[in-house]
Design a protein around this motif. Sequence first.
Motif, PDB file in Angstrom:
ATOM      1  N   SER A   1      26.819  29.706  12.569  1.00 51.70           N
ATOM      2  CA  SER A   1      27.831  29.429  11.554  1.00 51.70           C
ATOM      3  C   SER A   1      27.498  28.216  10.701  1.00 51.70           C
ATOM      4  N   HIS A   2      27.007  27.154  11.333  1.00 49.62           N
ATOM      5  CA  HIS A   2      26.913  25.870  10.645  1.00 49.62           C
ATOM      6  C   HIS A   2      25.506  25.331  10.426  1.00 49.62           C
ATOM      7  N   GLU A   3      24.509  25.824  11.085  1.00 46.13           N
ATOM      8  CA  GLU A   3      23.130  25.340  11.038  1.00 46.13           C
ATOM      9  C   GLU A   3      22.961  23.985  11.725  1.00 46.13           C
ATOM     10  N   LEU A   4      23.771  23.014  11.383  1.00 39.76           N
ATOM     11  CA  LEU A   4      23.645  21.657  11.914  1.00 39.76           C
ATOM     12  C   LEU A   4      24.910  21.329  12.695  1.00 39.76           C
ATOM     13  N   ILE A   5      24.757  21.026  13.995  1.00 32.73           N
ATOM     14  CA  ILE A   5      25.934  20.769  14.823  1.00 32.73           C
ATOM     15  C   ILE A   5      25.729  19.533  15.682  1.00 32.73           C
ATOM     16  N   LYS A   6      26.866  18.988  16.124  1.00 34.61           N
ATOM     17  CA  LYS A   6      26.858  17.920  17.109  1.00 34.61           C
ATOM     18  C   LYS A   6      27.374  18.496  18.420  1.00 34.61           C
ATOM     19  N   ILE A   7      26.753  18.084  19.506  1.00 30.67           N
ATOM     20  CA  ILE A   7      27.148  18.517  20.842  1.00 30.67           C
ATOM     21  C   ILE A   7      27.486  17.258  21.639  1.00 30.67           C
ATOM     22  N   ARG A   8      28.645  17.248  22.283  1.00 34.48           N
ATOM     23  CA  ARG A   8      29.044  16.119  23.112  1.00 34.48           C
ATOM     24  C   ARG A   8      28.746  16.467  24.565  1.00 34.48           C
ATOM     25  N   VAL A   9      27.995  15.610  25.255  1.00 30.39           N
ATOM     26  CA  VAL A   9      27.654  15.831  26.654  1.00 30.39           C
ATOM     27  C   VAL A   9      28.347  14.748  27.478  1.00 30.39           C
TER      28      VAL A   9
ATOM     29  N   VAL B   1      17.441  16.974  16.377  1.00 31.37           N
ATOM     30  CA  VAL B   1      17.487  16.016  15.278  1.00 31.37           C
ATOM     31  C   VAL B   1      17.659  14.614  15.826  1.00 31.37           C
ATOM     32  N   GLN B   2      18.622  14.444  16.742  1.00 29.63           N
ATOM     33  CA  GLN B   2      18.886  13.112  17.267  1.00 29.63           C
ATOM     34  C   GLN B   2      19.608  13.203  18.593  1.00 29.63           C
ATOM     35  N   HIS B   3      19.324  12.226  19.462  1.00 28.94           N
ATOM     36  CA  HIS B   3      20.047  12.053  20.718  1.00 28.94           C
ATOM     37  C   HIS B   3      20.461  10.597  20.760  1.00 28.94           C
ATOM     38  N   ILE B   4      21.729  10.365  20.505  1.00 33.06           N
ATOM     39  CA  ILE B   4      22.227   8.993  20.506  1.00 33.06           C
ATOM     40  C   ILE B   4      23.460   8.934  21.394  1.00 33.06           C
ATOM     41  N   GLY B   5      23.374   8.172  22.451  1.00 33.66           N
ATOM     42  CA  GLY B   5      24.473   8.083  23.402  1.00 33.66           C
ATOM     43  C   GLY B   5      24.713   9.427  24.059  1.00 33.66           C
ATOM     44  N   LYS B   6      25.953   9.872  24.015  1.00 36.05           N
ATOM     45  CA  LYS B   6      26.312  11.157  24.621  1.00 36.05           C
ATOM     46  C   LYS B   6      26.409  12.263  23.583  1.00 36.05           C
ATOM     47  N   THR B   7      25.883  12.007  22.391  1.00 31.72           N
ATOM     48  CA  THR B   7      25.942  12.980  21.306  1.00 31.72           C
ATOM     49  C   THR B   7      24.545  13.493  20.996  1.00 31.72           C
ATOM     50  N   LEU B   8      24.438  14.812  20.924  1.00 33.76           N
ATOM     51  CA  LEU B   8      23.184  15.473  20.563  1.00 33.76           C
ATOM     52  C   LEU B   8      23.391  16.141  19.212  1.00 33.76           C
TER      53      LEU B   8
END
Length: 149
Positions: free
Chosen positions: A44-52, A76-83
């Motif tokens: 749907s979005h191509e670019l997403i954030k995932i919270r772990v 793209v990025q892994h910063i803290g608990k967000t991918l």
Amino acid sequence: MIELTPTQRRAFRAQAHHLHPVVSVAGNGLTPAVLKEIDNALQSHELIKIRVYGEDRAQREQILTTVCSELGAASVQHIGKTLIVWREKAQPETNATGTPAERPKRAAAKAKSAKLLSARRGISSLNKAADKKPRWFPAPPKPSRGSDR
């Protein structure tokens, strides 16, 4: 897994800055259902954030590599608990003539239902009074600021 250039990665990080996480990975980890939701979100979005949710950084790295390898996405990025993950949208299916396959149009269905509703109420589809008067009215001319001071 798709590899991105540093320029692409920087552009995607800038685009993802204002996004909110659309998928959360909690105590059960990366289950097939969560993986399917990530796949749907990428379609749907191509670019997403995932919270772990988890304290172990190595576990979050493992989740990121699993998502990218199984879904054919790029990290793209892994910063803290967000991918942040990106995958290009799939091209729409084409039929034999080479044009995109048509999906039913919602607007046509709405127009048809509105037409049926107006017919039930006794309103003709062509309102003659609305055809005579314009939908907008021009603004009155502004007074000129001449040299009459």
